[in-house]
Design a protein around this motif. Structure first.
Motif, PDB file in Angstrom:
ATOM      1  N   GLN A 111     -28.026  20.439  -2.127  1.00 46.68           N
ATOM      2  CA  GLN A 111     -27.931  21.147  -3.400  1.00 46.68           C
ATOM      3  C   GLN A 111     -26.500  21.094  -3.939  1.00 46.68           C
ATOM      4  OE1 GLN A 111     -29.060  25.261  -3.143  1.00 46.68           O
ATOM      5  NE2 GLN A 111     -29.060  25.545  -5.349  1.00 46.68           N
ATOM      6  N   VAL A 112     -25.511  21.317  -3.085  1.00 46.19           N
ATOM      7  CA  VAL A 112     -24.105  21.266  -3.507  1.00 46.19           C
ATOM      8  C   VAL A 112     -23.752  19.867  -3.995  1.00 46.19           C
ATOM      9  CG1 VAL A 112     -21.721  21.361  -2.640  1.00 46.19           C
ATOM     10  CG2 VAL A 112     -23.330  23.193  -2.088  1.00 46.19           C
ATOM     11  N   THR A 114     -25.749  17.561  -5.181  1.00 46.54           N
ATOM     12  CA  THR A 114     -26.451  17.330  -6.452  1.00 46.54           C
ATOM     13  C   THR A 114     -25.734  18.029  -7.595  1.00 46.54           C
ATOM     14  OG1 THR A 114     -28.547  17.137  -5.284  1.00 46.54           O
ATOM     15  CG2 THR A 114     -28.670  17.563  -7.631  1.00 46.54           C
ATOM     16  N   GLU A 115     -25.324  19.274  -7.377  1.00 44.87           N
ATOM     17  CA  GLU A 115     -24.587  20.023  -8.402  1.00 44.87           C
ATOM     18  C   GLU A 115     -23.264  19.323  -8.742  1.00 44.87           C
ATOM     19  OE1 GLU A 115     -25.181  23.165  -9.942  1.00 44.87           O
ATOM     20  OE2 GLU A 115     -27.239  23.018  -9.199  1.00 44.87           O
ATOM     21  N   ASN A 116     -22.554  18.861  -7.715  1.00 48.04           N
ATOM     22  CA  ASN A 116     -21.276  18.173  -7.943  1.00 48.04           C
ATOM     23  C   ASN A 116     -21.474  16.889  -8.734  1.00 48.04           C
ATOM     24  OD1 ASN A 116     -19.774  20.136  -6.694  1.00 48.04           O
ATOM     25  ND2 ASN A 116     -19.614  19.056  -4.737  1.00 48.04           N
ATOM     26  N   ARG A 118     -23.880  16.255 -10.806  1.00 42.27           N
ATOM     27  CA  ARG A 118     -24.273  16.639 -12.156  1.00 42.27           C
ATOM     28  C   ARG A 118     -23.045  17.039 -12.971  1.00 42.27           C
ATOM     29  NH1 ARG A 118     -27.212  21.849 -13.774  1.00 42.27           N
ATOM     30  NH2 ARG A 118     -25.654  22.392 -12.302  1.00 42.27           N
ATOM     31  N   ARG A 119     -22.078  17.671 -12.329  1.00 39.90           N
ATOM     32  CA  ARG A 119     -20.857  18.109 -13.005  1.00 39.90           C
ATOM     33  C   ARG A 119     -19.825  16.996 -13.099  1.00 39.90           C
ATOM     34  NH1 ARG A 119     -20.719  23.528  -9.535  1.00 39.90           N
ATOM     35  NH2 ARG A 119     -22.243  24.706 -10.720  1.00 39.90           N
TER      36      ARG A 119
END
Length: 138
Positions: A111-112, A114-116, A118-119
Motif C-alpha cells: 500500500q505504501v 502504491t501510494e508513493n 501515485r504521488r
C-alpha cells in the motif's frame, strides 16, 4: 460469489459446528479449554479471534488439529492473490499469529509503495537504503 459457489465457513462457524457435532455444550467446551463461556461465544460469533494457544486447546478438545481447524476456515486462494501471501499461508512453520502479522506487513508495504508511486515518489529512495550505500547510482 458466483451462483452455485459454496461459501466457506468462518473459523467461529467451524468451531461451533464441530462443537455441536461432538454434542458438547458451549459451557463444557469453554471449561475444557480453560476460557470463559462468553469468550468462547465471541469466538464462535467471530467477534474475537482466538490466540494460537486457545485455538490449539479448542482443536485438541474437539479432536482436531489446530492447523486443520485454521486452514479449513481460511478462504481459498482468491483470484489475483499475490504469491507471497499464498506462500505465507502455506508455510507450516509459521503460527497463525505470525502468518497474520506477515500478511498485514506485506499488505502495508504494498500500500505504501502504491501510494508513493501515485504521488510520483517512485522507489529510488528505498533502493538506495536497501543497498546500504545511501546512493542509488553505485
Amino acid at each position: 460469489m458466483a451462483e452455485g459457489e459454496k461459501r466457506r465457513p468462518t473459523l467461529g462457524e467451524l468451531i461451533r459446528t464441530q462443537r455441536e457435532m461432538a454434542s458438547l455444550p458451549m459451557r463444557r467446551l469453554a471449561e475444557m479449554v480453560g476460557i470463559s463461556n462468553p469468550y468462547l461465544s465471541q469466538i464462535e460469533r467471530n467477534l474475537r479471534e482466538p490466540s494460537d494457544k486457545v485455538l490449539e486447546a479448542i482443536a485438541e478438545n474437539l479432536k482436531l488439529s489446530s492447523e486443520m481447524l485454521f486452514n479449513s476456515a481460511r478462504p481459498s486462494d482468491p483470484e489475483g492473490q499475490p504469491e507471497v501471501v499464498a506462500a505465507i499461508r502455506r508455510d507450516p512453520d509459521l503460527t497463525h499469529a505470525q502468518r497474520a502479522t506477515l500478511e498485514e506487513m506485506y499488505s502495508t508495504f504494498r500500500q505504501v509503495t502504491t501510494e508513493n508511486r501515485r504521488r510520483g515518489r517512485g522507489t529510488g529512495r528505498a533502493a538506495a537504503v536497501h543497498d546500504g550505500s545511501g546512493s542509488a547510482d553505485t
